[in-house]
Design a protein around this motif. Structure first.
Motif, PDB file in Angstrom:
ATOM      1  N   CYS A  30      38.267  34.499   8.801  1.00 16.97           N
ATOM      2  CA  CYS A  30      37.476  33.719   9.753  1.00 16.97           C
ATOM      3  C   CYS A  30      37.312  32.347   9.109  1.00 16.97           C
ATOM      4  O   CYS A  30      36.553  32.193   8.147  1.00 16.97           O
ATOM      5  N   GLU A  32      35.863  29.727  10.039  1.00 13.09           N
ATOM      6  CA  GLU A  32      34.502  29.182  10.114  1.00 13.09           C
ATOM      7  C   GLU A  32      33.627  29.745   8.991  1.00 13.09           C
ATOM      8  O   GLU A  32      32.851  29.003   8.380  1.00 13.09           O
ATOM      9  N   CYS A  33      33.755  31.042   8.725  1.00 11.26           N
ATOM     10  CA  CYS A  33      33.009  31.640   7.604  1.00 11.26           C
ATOM     11  C   CYS A  33      33.487  31.059   6.277  1.00 11.26           C
ATOM     12  O   CYS A  33      32.671  30.752   5.399  1.00 11.26           O
ATOM     13  N   TRP A  40      32.615  37.970   6.089  1.00  9.59           N
ATOM     14  CA  TRP A  40      32.620  38.622   7.390  1.00  9.59           C
ATOM     15  C   TRP A  40      32.889  40.098   7.204  1.00  9.59           C
ATOM     16  O   TRP A  40      33.294  40.534   6.135  1.00  9.59           O
ATOM     17  N   GLY A  53      38.041  34.943  14.735  1.00 13.79           N
ATOM     18  CA  GLY A  53      36.611  34.864  14.437  1.00 13.79           C
ATOM     19  C   GLY A  53      36.094  36.196  13.949  1.00 13.79           C
ATOM     20  O   GLY A  53      36.717  37.238  14.138  1.00 13.79           O
ATOM     21  N   ASN A  60      27.567  35.892  11.229  1.00 16.08           N
ATOM     22  CA  ASN A  60      27.778  34.672  12.007  1.00 16.08           C
ATOM     23  C   ASN A  60      28.331  34.879  13.419  1.00 16.08           C
ATOM     24  O   ASN A  60      28.246  33.977  14.243  1.00 16.08           O
ATOM     25  N   HIS A  62      31.228  34.761  14.890  1.00 19.95           N
ATOM     26  CA  HIS A  62      32.026  33.634  15.361  1.00 19.95           C
ATOM     27  C   HIS A  62      32.933  33.969  16.544  1.00 19.95           C
ATOM     28  O   HIS A  62      33.224  33.082  17.363  1.00 19.95           O
ATOM     29  N   ALA A  65      30.691  33.652  19.537  1.00 21.43           N
ATOM     30  CA  ALA A  65      30.352  32.238  19.700  1.00 21.43           C
ATOM     31  C   ALA A  65      31.526  31.480  20.316  1.00 21.43           C
ATOM     32  O   ALA A  65      31.335  30.621  21.187  1.00 21.43           O
ATOM     33  N   HIS A  66      32.743  31.831  19.900  1.00 24.19           N
ATOM     34  CA  HIS A  66      33.933  31.189  20.475  1.00 24.19           C
ATOM     35  C   HIS A  66      34.049  31.515  21.964  1.00 24.19           C
ATOM     36  O   HIS A  66      34.333  30.634  22.774  1.00 24.19           O
TER      37      HIS A  66
END
Length: 105
Positions: A30, A32-33, A40, A53, A60, A62, A65-66
């Protein structure tokens, strides 16, 4: 593609017909992480654009969120050997007959 979880004559997920091949934006993480210096639990691949994600068991979330930011309804497990899909809009998990896992075990 066929949906192995058909109900009667219709598909469980109404978005499957819109799926096109995607290229994952990360081979195994991920991003973003990683950028946050975080970890994650499991990974998911967006079937609208290939975004990788983290799952909702991750701090998180993600992938969700995406979905909320992009509106892309379908994800697949990006875990080795797992072949299931999830539709956020229809709230259903399913497998697609003849479609192997994204990442082999």
């Amino acid at each position: 593609m066929t949906n192995s979880g058909e109900r009667g004559s219709g598909f469980i997920c109404g978005h499957l017909a819109d799926v096109q091949p995607v290229t994952a934006d990360s081979p195994d993480s991920c991003t973003e992480c990683v950028a946050m210096g975080d970890t994650w639990v499991h990974l998911r691949e967006c079937q609208g654009c290939g975004h990788i994600g983290c799952c909702d068991s991750s701090k998180n979330k993600h992938a969700t969120a995406h979905h909320k930011a992009s509106g892309h309804p379908l994800i697949r497990s990006y875990e080795p050997g797992e072949g299931w899909w999830w539709c956020y809009e229809d709230e259903v998990v399913f497998e697609v007959e003849g479609v192997p896992p994204v990442r082999p075990a």
